[in-house]
Write a protein that holds these residues in place. Structure first.
Motif, mmCIF file in Angstrom:
data_model
loop_
_atom_site.group_PDB
_atom_site.id
_atom_site.type_symbol
_atom_site.label_atom_id
_atom_site.label_comp_id
_atom_site.label_asym_id
_atom_site.label_seq_id
_atom_site.Cartn_x
_atom_site.Cartn_y
_atom_site.Cartn_z
ATOM 1 N N TYR A 246 40.847 30.125 38.242
ATOM 2 C CA TYR A 246 39.958 31.532 38.030
ATOM 3 C C TYR A 246 38.540 30.571 37.592
ATOM 4 O O TYR A 246 38.586 29.255 36.992
ATOM 5 N N PRO A 247 37.534 30.781 37.581
ATOM 6 C CA PRO A 247 35.842 30.313 36.966
ATOM 7 C C PRO A 247 36.174 30.712 35.919
ATOM 8 O O PRO A 247 36.792 32.276 35.479
ATOM 9 N N PRO A 311 34.215 38.078 47.029
ATOM 10 C CA PRO A 311 35.451 39.438 46.915
ATOM 11 C C PRO A 311 35.095 39.793 45.176
ATOM 12 O O PRO A 311 36.113 40.560 44.931
ATOM 13 N N CYS A 312 33.883 39.213 44.582
ATOM 14 C CA CYS A 312 34.122 39.719 43.709
ATOM 15 C C CYS A 312 33.636 41.156 43.110
ATOM 16 O O CYS A 312 34.180 41.628 42.454
ATOM 17 N N CYS A 315 36.704 43.037 43.304
ATOM 18 C CA CYS A 315 37.924 41.979 42.262
ATOM 19 C C CYS A 315 37.861 43.106 40.332
ATOM 20 O O CYS A 315 36.698 43.085 39.119
ATOM 21 N N ARG A 317 38.086 41.381 37.697
ATOM 22 C CA ARG A 317 38.376 40.160 36.977
ATOM 23 C C ARG A 317 36.991 40.201 37.059
ATOM 24 O O ARG A 317 36.311 39.192 36.109
ATOM 25 N N ARG A 318 35.954 41.062 37.270
ATOM 26 C CA ARG A 318 34.028 41.064 37.446
ATOM 27 C C ARG A 318 34.023 40.923 36.601
ATOM 28 O O ARG A 318 32.693 40.226 36.301
ATOM 29 N N ASP A 321 34.661 36.914 34.265
ATOM 30 C CA ASP A 321 33.857 35.887 34.442
ATOM 31 C C ASP A 321 32.783 35.910 35.111
ATOM 32 O O ASP A 321 32.169 35.421 35.166
ATOM 33 N N GLY A 323 31.781 36.619 37.962
ATOM 34 C CA GLY A 323 32.016 35.836 39.224
ATOM 35 C C GLY A 323 31.632 34.081 38.776
ATOM 36 O O GLY A 323 31.495 33.317 39.953
ATOM 37 N N ALA A 339 31.349 33.915 45.253
ATOM 38 C CA ALA A 339 32.517 33.503 44.002
ATOM 39 C C ALA A 339 31.868 32.294 43.575
ATOM 40 O O ALA A 339 32.135 31.551 44.870
ATOM 41 N N ASP A 340 32.348 31.898 42.960
ATOM 42 C CA ASP A 340 32.519 30.342 42.063
ATOM 43 C C ASP A 340 33.536 29.527 42.715
ATOM 44 O O ASP A 340 34.685 30.697 42.886
ATOM 45 N N CYS A 343 37.501 29.541 41.764
ATOM 46 C CA CYS A 343 37.995 31.033 42.086
ATOM 47 C C CYS A 343 38.681 30.545 43.644
ATOM 48 O O CYS A 343 38.500 30.458 44.435
ATOM 49 N N LYS A 345 40.135 32.949 45.064
ATOM 50 C CA LYS A 345 40.038 34.021 46.035
ATOM 51 C C LYS A 345 38.624 33.417 46.873
ATOM 52 O O LYS A 345 38.167 34.198 48.506
HETATM 53 S S1 SF4 Z 1 34.933 34.494 40.789
HETATM 54 FE FE1 SF4 Z 1 36.736 35.318 41.305
HETATM 55 S S2 SF4 Z 1 38.488 36.146 39.730
HETATM 56 FE FE2 SF4 Z 1 36.059 36.400 39.176
HETATM 57 S S3 SF4 Z 1 35.216 38.033 39.407
HETATM 58 FE FE3 SF4 Z 1 34.558 36.807 41.819
HETATM 59 S S4 SF4 Z 1 36.604 37.400 42.584
HETATM 60 FE FE4 SF4 Z 1 37.060 37.946 40.707
#
Ligand code: SF4
Ligand code: SF4
Lengths: 397, 92
Positions: A246-247, A311-312, A315, A317-318, A321, A323, A339-340, A343, A345
């Motif tokens: 994950y980022p 995908p953020c 998600c 985890r938004r 992190d 994103g 997304a970074d 990640c 995803k």
């Molecule tokens: S970077 Fe990955 S873990 Fe972070 S919010 Fe986006 S999809 Fe989710």
């Protein structure tokens, strides 16, 4: 009585709470030419730099807005003749002042003056644990001995000292040695920070990317040293995200915790943000720090979560992190709203891993390293980076 | 836990600042890259750490502020300060 308590301030949600940190890049001039330098490839010249009065105003505005830590950085911040005056002013308006320096060109007299001006803390960059590795990283000779002398002069004056060691393939074998040097120099803290690939570091990524096995080993080395040196040396470590799942929450979140101001006065949500070309960065010459923080479009662009897409956006985890890093998303996927790619995803994630593996498994070729420097017009197209002119006598470009 | 001597003078080392943050209406203990929010009780104690007062004097002053005697307050203050020393935020 109730037990007293000090709690480490929690990470704030991404709302325009006042910023806690300001990174003042006072100049891009620097006597070193580090291959990993995060300064932009097009560095700003001396003639474009803000003057003393403007920086002072910026520091006063920052303090009023709620900034706590001021990082006096660069390039080499002591290349500015007004460094003592700026430090004194920042300290007087109540900012916690941290000088981020290469240690070169800082005389004992200047250290005394900075001490007298109220400087709170010094952060010295460390590129290797000996002369040979340091020379290869910084692109000049003799820096290590001068850094060591500087570190001792800093500690002798009672300043708290942090060493900042940026780690990459050229020095990853020296992590334990650098930790030992930190103890020997009398530093209270060392940051073992794996390179973030922006600016010159991105340009040199093929020579800098460490191998997975080496990264894993440094994680163990840091863990072991932390236990052994508890109470003697604080070790903070940032591990590379090219190998992560994950980022990281980047800079505490876009427009959430910190801001940077470039030598010429552009206010950025992060020091790499200028790579996102379509953003309109306001200048401190035209706007107060408060206006920029609350109203400038660039700070709003990726604040919070409303800019997100998949995908953020869906998600869980938004808000953890946010994103990841927008600059890395742009640099590696072409769209800062992705997304970074650190990640799992991200559809670009496996590519990132492949890059890391491919680049790190090749032998280091020092001849291919582009040491940072001010390029002359035309030199860049030819793939040649020209040595900087002397940092203290630079002519306007 | 081993107790602190009566003559112990808590001090903030250079690089650690205790100050009021007017914007956030909060006292803070600042170190390099670190910010600790002080709650009201911590603020009372830390405000008395002026580099001159001994722990005995600090505890005495606190008995005027809190409804407790020195024998009750002292262990709390000691464990608080020892914890801060571990974080390199005070010297004792
Ligand atoms: S970077 Fe990955 S873990 Fe972070 S919010 Fe986006 S999809 Fe989710
Ligand atoms: S990374 Fe090296 S070249 Fe870049 S500013 Fe720091 S010391 Fe100078």
């Amino acid at each position: 009585m109730v037990l007293p308590h000090v709690a480490e301030a929690a990470a704030q949600p991404a709302s325009p709470q006042p910023p806690i940190g300001l990174l003042a890049e006072l100049t891009h001039r620097c006597p070193l030419r580090c291959a990993y330098c995060s300064n932009p490839l097009e560095m700003e010249t001396r003639s474009a730099e803000l003057d003393t009065e403007t920086w002072k105003r910026v520091f006063s505005e920052a303090a009023d807005l709620g900034v706590i830590h001021l990082h006096l950085s660069g390039g080499e911040p002591t290349a500015r003749r007004d460094i003592v005056e700026l430090t004194r002013h920042a300290s007087q308006v109540g900012l916690y002042t941290n000088l981020i320096t290469s240690g070169l060109g800082v005389t004992d007299a200047m250290l005394d003056a900075l001490h007298d001006a109220g400087l709170d803390h010094i952060q010295l960059s460390m590129q290797g644990a000996d002369g040979a590795v340091t020379d290869a990283v910084v692109g000049t000779r003799g820096a290590f001995e001068r850094k060591e002398a500087f570190a001792r002069a800093v500690v002798a004056r009672g300043f708290p000292l942090t060493l900042n060691a940026v780690i990459h393939r050229l020095n990853i074998g020296q992590v334990p040695l650098m930790i030992e040097k930190a103890v020997a120099f009398g530093a209270g803290r060392i940051e073992i920070a794996h390179t973030q690939y922006y600016g010159w570091a991105l340009k040199n990524r093929a020579q800098l990317m460490p191998a997975r096995a080496d990264v894993d080993r440094t994680i163990e080395e840091v863990k072991e040293a932390r236990e052994r040196l508890a109470g003697i040396l604080t070790i903070d470590a940032v591990f590379p995200d090219y190998y992560a799942k994950y980022p990281k929450l980047c800079n505490g979140g876009w427009g959430a915790r910190t801001l940077s101001v470039t030598p010429s006065g552009l206010a950025l949500p992060c020091h790499a943000a200028q790579t996102i070309k379509h953003l309109d960065f306001w200048s401190v010459r035209d706007h107060s720090i408060g206006e920029i923080w609350t109203s400038s479009p660039a700070f709003d662009a990726y604040r919070g979560t409303s800019w997100m897409k998949e995908p953020c956006i869906s998600c869980e985890r938004r808000t953890v992190d946010l994103g990841g890093c927008r600059c890395q998303a742009l640099a590696l996927t072409g769209d800062p709203r992705n997304a970074d790619p650190a990640c799992i995803k991200s559809t670009f994630h496996s590519e990132l891993g492949d890059i890391a593996v491919a680049e790190s498994s090749a032998a280091v070729n020092l001849a291919a390293v582009a040491y940072r420097g001010f390029s002359r017009p035309g030199a860049e197209q030819a793939g040649v980076v020209v040595a900087p002119r002397s940092p203290y006598t630079e002519r306007p470009a | 836990m081993s107790g602190l001597d009566d003559g112990t003078v808590p001090r903030f080392p250079r690089g650690v600042k205790f100050r009021e943050d007017k914007v956030r209406g909060q006292h803070m203990l600042l170190g390099p890259e670190r910010i600790f929010n002080a709650d009201p009780v911590a603020t009372q104690i830390l405000s008395l750490c002026d580099g001159k007062r001994t722990i005995v004097e600090i505890v005495d002053a606190l008995t005027e502020v809190f409804a407790a005697d020195a024998a009750t307050i002292r262990p709390d203050v000691e464990s608080f300060l020892i914890d801060l020393r571990q974080k390199q935020l005070v010297t004792l």
